[in-house]
Structure formats: structure tokens, C-alpha cells
Scaffold this motif. Structure first.
Motif, PDB file in Angstrom:
ATOM      1  N   GLY B   2      48.878  22.841 -27.158  1.00 58.97           N
ATOM      2  CA  GLY B   2      50.171  22.307 -26.750  1.00 58.97           C
ATOM      3  C   GLY B   2      50.112  21.712 -25.351  1.00 58.97           C
ATOM      4  N   GLY B   3      49.356  22.393 -24.480  1.00 60.76           N
ATOM      5  CA  GLY B   3      49.207  21.913 -23.112  1.00 60.76           C
ATOM      6  C   GLY B   3      48.541  20.545 -23.069  1.00 60.76           C
ATOM      7  N   LEU B   4      47.538  20.356 -23.925  1.00 59.84           N
ATOM      8  CA  LEU B   4      46.827  19.078 -23.932  1.00 59.84           C
ATOM      9  C   LEU B   4      47.710  17.952 -24.473  1.00 59.84           C
ATOM     10  CD1 LEU B   4      43.167  19.902 -25.044  1.00 59.84           C
ATOM     11  CD2 LEU B   4      44.019  19.344 -22.775  1.00 59.84           C
ATOM     12  N   VAL B   5      48.544  18.279 -25.458  1.00 60.84           N
ATOM     13  CA  VAL B   5      49.461  17.270 -25.989  1.00 60.84           C
ATOM     14  C   VAL B   5      50.451  16.835 -24.907  1.00 60.84           C
ATOM     15  CG1 VAL B   5      51.294  16.812 -27.686  1.00 60.84           C
ATOM     16  CG2 VAL B   5      49.233  18.057 -28.372  1.00 60.84           C
ATOM     17  N   LYS B   6      50.945  17.813 -24.166  1.00 58.63           N
ATOM     18  CA  LYS B   6      51.875  17.513 -23.076  1.00 58.63           C
ATOM     19  C   LYS B   6      51.186  16.632 -22.021  1.00 58.63           C
ATOM     20  CE  LYS B   6      54.792  19.660 -19.619  1.00 58.63           C
ATOM     21  NZ  LYS B   6      54.917  20.797 -18.709  1.00 58.63           N
ATOM     22  N   ALA B   8      48.621  14.655 -22.543  1.00 55.44           N
ATOM     23  CA  ALA B   8      48.384  13.329 -23.123  1.00 55.44           C
ATOM     24  C   ALA B   8      49.654  12.475 -23.000  1.00 55.44           C
ATOM     25  CB  ALA B   8      47.973  13.461 -24.588  1.00 55.44           C
ATOM     26  N   TRP B   9      50.769  13.047 -23.357  1.00 57.72           N
ATOM     27  CA  TRP B   9      52.051  12.340 -23.327  1.00 57.72           C
ATOM     28  C   TRP B   9      52.393  11.913 -21.907  1.00 57.72           C
ATOM     29  CZ3 TRP B   9      55.133   9.319 -25.493  1.00 57.72           C
ATOM     30  CH2 TRP B   9      56.507   9.266 -25.216  1.00 57.72           C
ATOM     31  N   LEU B  10      52.154  12.831 -20.954  1.00 53.98           N
ATOM     32  CA  LEU B  10      52.424  12.557 -19.548  1.00 53.98           C
ATOM     33  C   LEU B  10      51.601  11.366 -19.043  1.00 53.98           C
ATOM     34  CD1 LEU B  10      53.953  13.836 -17.155  1.00 53.98           C
ATOM     35  CD2 LEU B  10      51.883  15.104 -16.655  1.00 53.98           C
ATOM     36  N   PHE B  11      50.302  11.388 -19.337  1.00 54.36           N
ATOM     37  CA  PHE B  11      49.433  10.315 -18.845  1.00 54.36           C
ATOM     38  C   PHE B  11      49.673   9.005 -19.583  1.00 54.36           C
ATOM     39  CE2 PHE B  11      47.030  13.749 -16.819  1.00 54.36           C
ATOM     40  CZ  PHE B  11      46.908  13.188 -15.566  1.00 54.36           C
ATOM     41  N   LEU B  12      50.082   9.112 -20.846  1.00 52.57           N
ATOM     42  CA  LEU B  12      50.424   7.906 -21.599  1.00 52.57           C
ATOM     43  C   LEU B  12      51.608   7.205 -20.933  1.00 52.57           C
ATOM     44  CD1 LEU B  12      49.544   6.462 -24.244  1.00 52.57           C
ATOM     45  CD2 LEU B  12      51.455   7.594 -25.357  1.00 52.57           C
ATOM     46  N   VAL B  81      41.545   9.245 -21.039  1.00 55.39           N
ATOM     47  CA  VAL B  81      41.761   8.418 -22.232  1.00 55.39           C
ATOM     48  C   VAL B  81      43.191   7.904 -22.266  1.00 55.39           C
ATOM     49  CG1 VAL B  81      41.945   8.475 -24.749  1.00 55.39           C
ATOM     50  CG2 VAL B  81      39.938   9.465 -23.615  1.00 55.39           C
ATOM     51  N   PHE B  82      44.149   8.786 -22.011  1.00 57.19           N
ATOM     52  CA  PHE B  82      45.534   8.385 -22.209  1.00 57.19           C
ATOM     53  C   PHE B  82      46.080   7.517 -21.086  1.00 57.19           C
ATOM     54  CE2 PHE B  82      45.161  11.346 -25.603  1.00 57.19           C
ATOM     55  CZ  PHE B  82      45.982  10.810 -26.578  1.00 57.19           C
ATOM     56  N   ILE B  83      45.578   7.672 -19.869  1.00 60.53           N
ATOM     57  CA  ILE B  83      46.093   6.782 -18.829  1.00 60.53           C
ATOM     58  C   ILE B  83      45.591   5.356 -19.051  1.00 60.53           C
ATOM     59  CG2 ILE B  83      44.333   6.999 -17.011  1.00 60.53           C
ATOM     60  CD1 ILE B  83      46.736   7.254 -15.072  1.00 60.53           C
ATOM     61  N   PHE B  84      44.393   5.216 -19.638  1.00 59.68           N
ATOM     62  CA  PHE B  84      43.849   3.878 -19.861  1.00 59.68           C
ATOM     63  C   PHE B  84      44.209   3.302 -21.220  1.00 59.68           C
ATOM     64  CE2 PHE B  84      40.428   5.245 -16.733  1.00 59.68           C
ATOM     65  CZ  PHE B  84      40.998   4.542 -15.698  1.00 59.68           C
ATOM     66  N   LEU B  85      44.790   4.105 -22.095  1.00 59.02           N
ATOM     67  CA  LEU B  85      45.101   3.631 -23.442  1.00 59.02           C
ATOM     68  C   LEU B  85      46.063   2.437 -23.431  1.00 59.02           C
ATOM     69  CD1 LEU B  85      44.284   4.364 -26.320  1.00 59.02           C
ATOM     70  CD2 LEU B  85      46.314   5.793 -26.479  1.00 59.02           C
ATOM     71  N   PRO B  86      47.215   2.535 -22.723  1.00 62.40           N
ATOM     72  CA  PRO B  86      48.148   1.402 -22.782  1.00 62.40           C
ATOM     73  C   PRO B  86      47.539   0.095 -22.277  1.00 62.40           C
ATOM     74  CG  PRO B  86      49.224   3.325 -21.875  1.00 62.40           C
ATOM     75  CD  PRO B  86      47.766   3.657 -21.949  1.00 62.40           C
ATOM     76  N   CYS B  87      46.838   0.120 -21.146  1.00 58.53           N
ATOM     77  CA  CYS B  87      46.328  -1.150 -20.618  1.00 58.53           C
ATOM     78  C   CYS B  87      45.221  -1.710 -21.508  1.00 58.53           C
ATOM     79  CB  CYS B  87      45.896  -1.044 -19.160  1.00 58.53           C
ATOM     80  SG  CYS B  87      44.511   0.029 -18.832  1.00 58.53           S
ATOM     81  N   THR B  88      44.428  -0.813 -22.135  1.00 58.26           N
ATOM     82  CA  THR B  88      43.359  -1.301 -23.007  1.00 58.26           C
ATOM     83  C   THR B  88      43.943  -1.926 -24.276  1.00 58.26           C
ATOM     84  OG1 THR B  88      41.950   0.448 -22.147  1.00 58.26           O
ATOM     85  CG2 THR B  88      41.201  -0.640 -24.136  1.00 58.26           C
ATOM     86  N   VAL B  89      44.939  -1.263 -24.866  1.00 58.82           N
ATOM     87  CA  VAL B  89      45.574  -1.809 -26.065  1.00 58.82           C
ATOM     88  C   VAL B  89      46.214  -3.160 -25.752  1.00 58.82           C
ATOM     89  CG1 VAL B  89      47.504  -1.479 -27.666  1.00 58.82           C
ATOM     90  CG2 VAL B  89      45.954   0.416 -27.169  1.00 58.82           C
TER      91      VAL B  89
END
Lengths: 184, 174
Positions: B2-6, B8-12, B81-89
Motif C-alpha cells: 500500500g505504501g508503494l502504491v501511495k 507511485a501516485w504521489l510521484f506520478l 519510474v513514476f516521476i519520469f512516466l508522464p514526461c516520457t509518455v
């Protein structure tokens, strides 16, 4: 630009891993290294196309990473883009994990504390220099200065969140661009 | 988990508002990690900025450091992974059809119009961080020396940071 044969994914990985491992200096230093390797040495992409990628790379996130993604995509589609981006980040990721582990393990060491105490004021100097540099190139005209000052005041004095300020500025700026496009 | 999902969402979310280059992450992450969630102390945050400047990667490697503190190696991986996901997509989407993008001009002018706010935010970050972490005459001396070197010479920030660390080590800064 005609390419006689497809560049292999492994080759893409190797080249961007090399760029990510040796491009100390970050930002534009990375971009000029990428340009030298991909445009001049490997002749993978034309200078013009490369410049387009650099321009689009300014939109969201770090442009050094985005430019790598763009070149990877140009060579081998989405998979190429993702491989180029991952290969570029990998060396820094490994280095940061190692440094973070050292940092949180040996936190209490007085020597490490002394060394890091020396760096703290320099980090603040670095942030100031970044603000001055960006201000010089990006803040032009009274309206822009007003926006910069308002953002500064809201964040520094009123303690507003950076997210709120960014969203407000984005909405304002989008509205203005839209208005100008429709009325010109 | 659960902590990792939170995480991931935060960095996204941070990745989606990552405009105007890496420095905007300083006010954003400072606010979230230090003030709101208290995952890092102010000192740890500044040290994390120093460490991220020692790599060739973007300042966003600060996300790796913060993720590591929050949840160890898996946290570092998820944060990165999640902080770079939006800019890469976004970059992949642009690359595939960039000649057809009629609204590109609108996006560019909007972005240019937003940049002064980023400048203000970065300046405010320096102000907020400095207010709490600069305490002695020695700190101000280092600040001024750093400003002069970084502004007027071409020495890479990496070496300036390493030099300051060496000074601290040699003279036993407390």
C-alpha cells in the motif's frame, strides 16, 4: 534522413547508457554530448530533427531525458524511446541508490555530517543562481515580472503550496494564449 | 505494498506538473516531503539535493533519494519510474505525430507564459531553505563564495559541491 539498416535496441541501450554514465554536468552538457554522439558520430538523426526533439523536450520534465527519448523513438518507435530513456537514467539511478544507502547508513558519522554541512550553503547558492539564470532568460516585460513576484510572495511569505501556484499560473497563461490566438 | 502504491501516485502527480526544468522540483518536493509528509528533515532534503547533483542525471534524481528514504530500494525504483512516466509518455506521443500537432503553438506560448511563476517559485525555495538552514557567519561566507563561483565561472556544480564537502571535512564543520 535515410538509414541503411535498423539500429539494434542493444546499440541504443549501449549508447544512451554511455551518455548517462559520462555526461557529468547535466542539462545542456548532456544535450551537447547526445548531439555529438547521435548527430555527428553515429549519424542517426539530422541536426534539424534533433533540434525539434530538444524544443519539444522543454514542455514537461527534464529536457536531457526527453531528448534521449525522442532520439530513441526516432530510431525504433516507442520501444526505442523507452530503452533510450531507461538506459540514460540507469547510471544515475544506480549511483543515487548507492549514495542514498551510504547516506542513510552512515548518517551519524561526524565526518559525513561535517562534509555535508559544508555543502548546504552551496546548494542554496546553486538554487539562487538557477533562479537568476532563468529569470534573465525567461522573465521579460512587466507582466512577467509581476507574475514572478506574485509567485515568490505567495510561496515565501504566504506559504502557499508550489502546486497551487503552478496550476494558477498555468490556467492564467493558457487563458491568455487562448485569448490572443482567437483575437489576432 | 500500500505504501508503494501511495508513493507511485504521489510521484506520478509530481511528474505531471513538472514544468520549467528540474529546479521547480525543489519547492514542490520540499513542500510535500518536508512540510506535509515529514518523510525527510530539512537537512536530509538539502543533502539529497547535493547528492543528486553528483550524478549526470537530472535534478529529478532527488525523487530516487526521497523514494529510498520512504521505502528503501523498492521506493527508489517506484519514485524514479513514476516521476519520469508522464514526461516520457508525453514525449513518445509528441514524437509519433509532432508534425500534425496544430495546438503545439498554444502549448508553447502557455508554457512560456508560465515560466515566470517557476522563477518566482525557485527564488522562494532559496529563500525558505536559506531562512531555516543558514545560521552562522560561516554559512553566509560559503553562500557568497558559492554564488560568485557558480555565477561567474564555468566550474561544474558537481565540483563546487565536492569542494564545499572537502572544506567541511577538513575544518570539522559542526
Amino acid at each position: 534522413m535515410e538509414r541503411s539498416q535498423r539500429v539494434s535496441l542493444l546499440e541504443i541501450f549501449k549508447v544512451f547508457f554511455f551518455i548517462g554514465a559520462t555526461g557529468f554536468g547535466g542539462g545542456m552538457a548532456i544535450v551537447s554530448l547526445t548531439e555529438r554522439v547521435c548527430v555527428h558520430e553515429k549519424k542517426w538523426i539530422s541536426m534539424e530533427e534533433f533540434m525539434h526533439g530538444l524544443a519539444f523536450g522543454q514542455i514537461l520534465g527534464p529536457f536531457s531525458l526527453n531528448t534521449c527519448t525522442f532520439v530513441g523513438y526516432y530510431l525504433r518507435g516507442p520501444v526505442g524511446g523507452i530503452i533510450a530513456a531507461s538506459a540514460f537514467i540507469a547510471p544515475s539511478f544506480i549511483l543515487i541508490c548507492l549514495l542514498s544507502w551510504l547516506y542513510f547508513t552512515f548518517h551519524e558519522l561526524p565526518q559525513l555530517q561535517s562534509a555535508l554541512n559544508g555543502t548546504n550553503p552551496v546548494i542554496i547558492a546553486l538554487i539562487i543562481v538557477a533562479a537568476v539564470g532563468m529569470g534573465r532568460s525567461k522573465v521579460k516585460g512587466n507582466e512577467a515580472w509581476l507574475m514572478a513576484l506574485a509567485a515568490f510572495a505567495a510561496a515565501a511569505l504566504l506559504n502557499a503550496s508550489a502546486l497551487t501556484i503552478l496550476v494558477a499560473a498555468a490556467v492564467w497563461s493558457l487563458g491568455r494564449s487562448w485569448y490572443r490566438r482567437e483575437h489576432s | 505494498m500500500g505504501g508503494l502504491v501511495k508513493l507511485a501516485w504521489l510521484f506520478l502527480k509530481i511528474g505531471v506538473i513538472f514544468f520549467g526544468g528540474g529546479y521547480v522540483l525543489i519547492p514542490l518536493l520540499h513542500r510535500i516531503m518536508v512540510d506535509q509528509l515529514q518523510w525527510l528533515t530539512l537537512k536530509e532534503f538539502l543533502d539529497g539535493v547535493a547528492l543528486s547533483q553528483l550524478t549526470p542525471g537530472p535534478l529529478a534524481m532527488l525523487a530516487t533519494f526521497t523514494g529510498y528514504k520512504a521505502a528503501g530500494f523498492p521506493g527508489a525504483l517506484v519514485g524514479t519510474v513514476f516521476i519520469f512516466l508522464p514526461c516520457t509518455v508525453l514525449m513518445l506521443a509528441i514524437s509519433s505525430r509532432y508534425e500534425k500537432m496544430r495546438n503545439m503553438e498554444l502549448i508553447r506560448t502557455t508554457l512560456d507564459g508560465l515560466l515566470p511563476a517557476v522563477v518566482g517559485l525557485v527564488a522562494a525555495a532559496a529563500w525558505n531553505l536559506g531562512k531555516t538552514s543558514l545560521s552562522s557567519g560561516r554559512d553566509f561566507l560559503l553562500l557568497i563564495a558559492g554564488l560568485l563561483i557558480l555565477q561567474f565561472t564555468k566550474v561544474s556544480p558537481m565540483f563546487v559541491i565536492l569542494g564545499a564537502a572537502a572544506l567541511g571535512l577538513v575544518f570539522h564543520f559542526s
